[in-house]
Scaffold this motif. Structure first.
Motif, PDB file in Angstrom:
ATOM      1  N   PHE A 177       0.874  -1.171   0.000  1.00 58.17           N
ATOM      2  CA  PHE A 177       0.000   0.000   0.000  1.00 58.17           C
ATOM      3  C   PHE A 177       0.911   1.221   0.000  1.00 58.17           C
ATOM      4  O   PHE A 177       1.910   1.255   0.732  1.00 58.17           O
ATOM      5  CB  PHE A 177      -0.895   0.014   1.248  1.00 58.17           C
ATOM      6  N   CYS A 178       0.600   2.204  -0.825  1.00 56.45           N
ATOM      7  CA  CYS A 178       1.437   3.410  -0.918  1.00 56.45           C
ATOM      8  C   CYS A 178       1.109   4.361   0.238  1.00 56.45           C
ATOM      9  O   CYS A 178       0.517   5.430   0.047  1.00 56.45           O
ATOM     10  CB  CYS A 178       1.243   4.094  -2.273  1.00 56.45           C
ATOM     11  N   THR A 179       1.508   3.965   1.430  1.00 60.16           N
ATOM     12  CA  THR A 179       1.157   4.714   2.628  1.00 60.16           C
ATOM     13  C   THR A 179       1.885   6.047   2.709  1.00 60.16           C
ATOM     14  O   THR A 179       1.257   7.098   2.841  1.00 60.16           O
ATOM     15  CB  THR A 179       1.464   3.880   3.884  1.00 60.16           C
ATOM     16  N   THR A 180       3.213   6.020   2.646  1.00 61.77           N
ATOM     17  CA  THR A 180       3.955   7.288   2.722  1.00 61.77           C
ATOM     18  C   THR A 180       3.804   8.133   1.461  1.00 61.77           C
ATOM     19  O   THR A 180       3.684   9.358   1.572  1.00 61.77           O
ATOM     20  CB  THR A 180       5.441   7.058   3.054  1.00 61.77           C
ATOM     21  N   PRO A 181       3.778   7.555   0.250  1.00 62.59           N
ATOM     22  CA  PRO A 181       3.544   8.406  -0.917  1.00 62.59           C
ATOM     23  C   PRO A 181       2.217   9.145  -0.883  1.00 62.59           C
ATOM     24  O   PRO A 181       2.079  10.229  -1.453  1.00 62.59           O
ATOM     25  CB  PRO A 181       3.591   7.413  -2.084  1.00 62.59           C
ATOM     26  N   SER A 182       1.219   8.568  -0.198  1.00 61.99           N
ATOM     27  CA  SER A 182      -0.091   9.216  -0.166  1.00 61.99           C
ATOM     28  C   SER A 182      -0.133  10.419   0.780  1.00 61.99           C
ATOM     29  O   SER A 182      -1.089  11.196   0.746  1.00 61.99           O
ATOM     30  CB  SER A 182      -1.182   8.213   0.229  1.00 61.99           C
ATOM     31  N   VAL A 183       0.911  10.605   1.609  1.00 59.66           N
ATOM     32  CA  VAL A 183       0.903  11.727   2.552  1.00 59.66           C
ATOM     33  C   VAL A 183       0.833  13.067   1.819  1.00 59.66           C
ATOM     34  O   VAL A 183      -0.097  13.853   2.048  1.00 59.66           O
ATOM     35  CB  VAL A 183       2.109  11.670   3.510  1.00 59.66           C
ATOM     36  N   PRO A 184       1.780  13.391   0.910  1.00 62.40           N
ATOM     37  CA  PRO A 184       1.651  14.679   0.217  1.00 62.40           C
ATOM     38  C   PRO A 184       0.520  14.690  -0.807  1.00 62.40           C
ATOM     39  O   PRO A 184      -0.104  15.735  -1.034  1.00 62.40           O
ATOM     40  CB  PRO A 184       3.022  14.867  -0.445  1.00 62.40           C
ATOM     41  N   VAL A 185       0.254  13.532  -1.421  1.00 62.09           N
ATOM     42  CA  VAL A 185      -0.821  13.486  -2.419  1.00 62.09           C
ATOM     43  C   VAL A 185      -2.164  13.805  -1.767  1.00 62.09           C
ATOM     44  O   VAL A 185      -2.984  14.541  -2.325  1.00 62.09           O
ATOM     45  CB  VAL A 185      -0.857  12.102  -3.110  1.00 62.09           C
ATOM     46  N   SER A 186      -2.394  13.284  -0.557  1.00 64.06           N
ATOM     47  CA  SER A 186      -3.667  13.520   0.134  1.00 64.06           C
ATOM     48  C   SER A 186      -3.842  14.972   0.562  1.00 64.06           C
ATOM     49  O   SER A 186      -4.947  15.383   0.904  1.00 64.06           O
ATOM     50  CB  SER A 186      -3.774  12.598   1.360  1.00 64.06           C
ATOM     51  N   ARG A 187      -2.756  15.729   0.552  1.00 62.45           N
ATOM     52  CA  ARG A 187      -2.841  17.150   0.876  1.00 62.45           C
ATOM     53  C   ARG A 187      -3.070  18.009  -0.359  1.00 62.45           C
ATOM     54  O   ARG A 187      -3.201  19.229  -0.263  1.00 62.45           O
ATOM     55  CB  ARG A 187      -1.565  17.596   1.613  1.00 62.45           C
ATOM     56  N   LEU A 188      -3.137  17.358  -1.524  1.00 61.55           N
ATOM     57  CA  LEU A 188      -3.368  18.082  -2.777  1.00 61.55           C
ATOM     58  C   LEU A 188      -4.729  17.769  -3.390  1.00 61.55           C
ATOM     59  O   LEU A 188      -5.362  18.636  -3.983  1.00 61.55           O
ATOM     60  CB  LEU A 188      -2.274  17.724  -3.796  1.00 61.55           C
ATOM     61  N   ILE A 189      -5.169  16.507  -3.258  1.00 62.33           N
ATOM     62  CA  ILE A 189      -6.415  16.098  -3.897  1.00 62.33           C
ATOM     63  C   ILE A 189      -7.406  15.629  -2.838  1.00 62.33           C
ATOM     64  O   ILE A 189      -7.072  15.494  -1.670  1.00 62.33           O
ATOM     65  CB  ILE A 189      -6.174  14.999  -4.947  1.00 62.33           C
ATOM     66  N   GLY A 190      -8.645  15.385  -3.254  1.00 61.81           N
ATOM     67  CA  GLY A 190      -9.697  15.005  -2.326  1.00 61.81           C
ATOM     68  C   GLY A 190      -9.525  13.602  -1.759  1.00 61.81           C
ATOM     69  O   GLY A 190      -8.809  12.755  -2.319  1.00 61.81           O
ATOM     70  N   GLN A 191     -10.206  13.338  -0.642  1.00 65.49           N
ATOM     71  CA  GLN A 191     -10.099  12.043   0.028  1.00 65.49           C
ATOM     72  C   GLN A 191     -10.561  10.903  -0.872  1.00 65.49           C
ATOM     73  O   GLN A 191      -9.930   9.846  -0.923  1.00 65.49           O
ATOM     74  CB  GLN A 191     -10.914  12.054   1.313  1.00 65.49           C
ATOM     75  N   LYS A 192     -11.666  11.103  -1.587  1.00 61.74           N
ATOM     76  CA  LYS A 192     -12.178  10.055  -2.471  1.00 61.74           C
ATOM     77  C   LYS A 192     -11.172   9.738  -3.572  1.00 61.74           C
ATOM     78  O   LYS A 192     -10.965   8.567  -3.928  1.00 61.74           O
ATOM     79  CB  LYS A 192     -13.513  10.478  -3.094  1.00 61.74           C
ATOM     80  N   GLN A 193     -10.534  10.799  -4.104  1.00 63.79           N
ATOM     81  CA  GLN A 193      -9.589  10.597  -5.198  1.00 63.79           C
ATOM     82  C   GLN A 193      -8.345   9.840  -4.738  1.00 63.79           C
ATOM     83  O   GLN A 193      -7.876   8.918  -5.412  1.00 63.79           O
ATOM     84  CB  GLN A 193      -9.188  11.951  -5.811  1.00 63.79           C
ATOM     85  N   VAL A 194      -7.798  10.226  -3.572  1.00 58.66           N
ATOM     86  CA  VAL A 194      -6.593   9.536  -3.112  1.00 58.66           C
ATOM     87  C   VAL A 194      -6.920   8.112  -2.682  1.00 58.66           C
ATOM     88  O   VAL A 194      -6.099   7.197  -2.854  1.00 58.66           O
ATOM     89  CB  VAL A 194      -5.886  10.334  -1.983  1.00 58.66           C
ATOM     90  N   MET A 195      -8.128   7.895  -2.140  1.00 60.73           N
ATOM     91  CA  MET A 195      -8.525   6.528  -1.808  1.00 60.73           C
ATOM     92  C   MET A 195      -8.622   5.673  -3.072  1.00 60.73           C
ATOM     93  O   MET A 195      -8.188   4.512  -3.087  1.00 60.73           O
ATOM     94  CB  MET A 195      -9.869   6.530  -1.076  1.00 60.73           C
ATOM     95  N   GLU A 196      -9.160   6.244  -4.134  1.00 53.33           N
ATOM     96  CA  GLU A 196      -9.244   5.494  -5.390  1.00 53.33           C
ATOM     97  C   GLU A 196      -7.854   5.181  -5.923  1.00 53.33           C
ATOM     98  O   GLU A 196      -7.579   4.062  -6.375  1.00 53.33           O
ATOM     99  CB  GLU A 196     -10.041   6.274  -6.431  1.00 53.33           C
ATOM    100  N   MET A 197      -6.956   6.172  -5.875  1.00 48.94           N
ATOM    101  CA  MET A 197      -5.596   5.945  -6.365  1.00 48.94           C
ATOM    102  C   MET A 197      -4.908   4.818  -5.602  1.00 48.94           C
ATOM    103  O   MET A 197      -4.299   3.922  -6.198  1.00 48.94           O
ATOM    104  CB  MET A 197      -4.759   7.221  -6.247  1.00 48.94           C
ATOM    105  N   THR A 198      -5.009   4.845  -4.269  1.00 49.71           N
ATOM    106  CA  THR A 198      -4.296   3.859  -3.453  1.00 49.71           C
ATOM    107  C   THR A 198      -4.966   2.490  -3.478  1.00 49.71           C
ATOM    108  O   THR A 198      -4.281   1.461  -3.418  1.00 49.71           O
ATOM    109  CB  THR A 198      -4.180   4.334  -1.997  1.00 49.71           C
ATOM    110  N   LEU A 199      -6.288   2.442  -3.549  1.00 45.07           N
ATOM    111  CA  LEU A 199      -6.995   1.159  -3.507  1.00 45.07           C
ATOM    112  C   LEU A 199      -7.050   0.475  -4.862  1.00 45.07           C
ATOM    113  O   LEU A 199      -7.192  -0.750  -4.929  1.00 45.07           O
ATOM    114  CB  LEU A 199      -8.401   1.344  -2.949  1.00 45.07           C
ATOM    115  N   SER A 200      -6.949   1.234  -5.935  1.00 48.13           N
ATOM    116  CA  SER A 200      -6.959   0.643  -7.273  1.00 48.13           C
ATOM    117  C   SER A 200      -5.551   0.402  -7.806  1.00 48.13           C
ATOM    118  O   SER A 200      -5.330  -0.547  -8.563  1.00 48.13           O
ATOM    119  CB  SER A 200      -7.711   1.545  -8.264  1.00 48.13           C
ATOM    120  N   GLY A 201      -4.616   1.282  -7.426  1.00 50.37           N
ATOM    121  CA  GLY A 201      -3.277   1.198  -7.990  1.00 50.37           C
ATOM    122  C   GLY A 201      -3.234   1.577  -9.458  1.00 50.37           C
ATOM    123  O   GLY A 201      -2.236   1.328 -10.139  1.00 50.37           O
TER     124      GLY A 201
END
Length: 256
Positions: A148-172
């Protein structure tokens, strides 16, 4: 230096106040432990160098940065104890680098021609600005590799919405430049033939601005985003006062 070639892990070019850091080890520019160290040192020198006003981060070619060097990780994981010590050191160093980029007092710009994936996307997202070619793409693929891209999602989640980052991380899944632009992951999409000229021209112009104001303002902007509204104003107001009183500030042409 890369042990396999004489190519530097990070090439540095300073022109008109703009320092361009170009990642080596084509084509993937992986964030090996040595690459992280080289970037960390390059940013440290840039902060201390009074001739540097703006920093451009560039991973040329069809891969901006492929993230961590998984072959290097696999070699160390053969021994469980050694593997854990290596991975802990790797991620501590990576976290320190990303914090250096995110909190750099000088403006940072990512120039993206190809895919920014995993920790490579983390590196891009840690920059203040990101400009991309239409061919660029973006991915947090950890789930596809049993993680799971846990640390990469830290800055990404501060730029885009929660639904979008969840989709990115859960779908790959991989997302194109237009999606990234629409969701706030990048600033603009620029034709590949014009990308370097646009970024360098913007950076040179930014380098001519009052850097006292740019640096204090940039720092305050990042800090206040994490605060409640009243605390954000309390933090930003004295910074604004100092900017108006700064002797280096250009003459203001007040108009009624």
């Amino acid at each position: 230096m890369n042990r396999m070639t004489n190519e530097p892990l990070v090439a540095e070019r300073l022109h008109e106040g703009v320092l361009t850091l170009t990642l080596g080890r084509m084509p993937a520019h992986p964030l090996s432990r040595d690459m992280i160290r080289a970037l960390h040192e390059a940013f440290g020198r840039a902060v201390e160098n009074g001739s540097v006003e703006v920093i451009i981060l560039h991973g040329p070619g069809h891969i901006f940065c492929a993230g961590h060097d998984l072959k290097e990780v696999a070699r160390h994981r053969a021994d469980p104890d050694e593997g854990r010590a290596y991975v802990e050191d790797l991620f501590a160093a990576c976290c320190a680098l990303m914090l250096d980029v995110a909190t750099c007092p000088k403006p940072t710009i990512a120039m993206v021609e190809g895919i920014a994936t995993a920790a490579g996307l983390q590196l891009m997202a840690s920059c203040d600005l990101a400009y991309a070619a239409p061919e660029a793409s973006f991915c947090l693929p950890g789930v596809q590799n049993g993680g799971f891209c846990t640390t990469p999602s830290v800055p990404v989640s501060r730029l885009i919405g929660q639904k979008q980052v969840m989709e990115m991380t859960l779908s790959g899944a991989t997302y194109d430049a237009e999606w990234a632009l629409a969701n706030g992951l990048i600033n603009r999409v620029i034709p590949a033939s014009e990308l370097a000229e646009f970024v360098e021209s913007f950076a040179r112009k930014l380098a001519t601005r009052n850097q006292n104001a740019v640096r204090s303002g940039k720092t305050a902007l990042r800090q206040q985003l994490e605060l409640p509204l009243n605390e954000a104003y309390a933090l930003a107001t004295p910074v604004m006062v100092e900017q108006f009183m700064d002797p280096a500030r250009r003459h203001l042409d007040w108009k009624p």
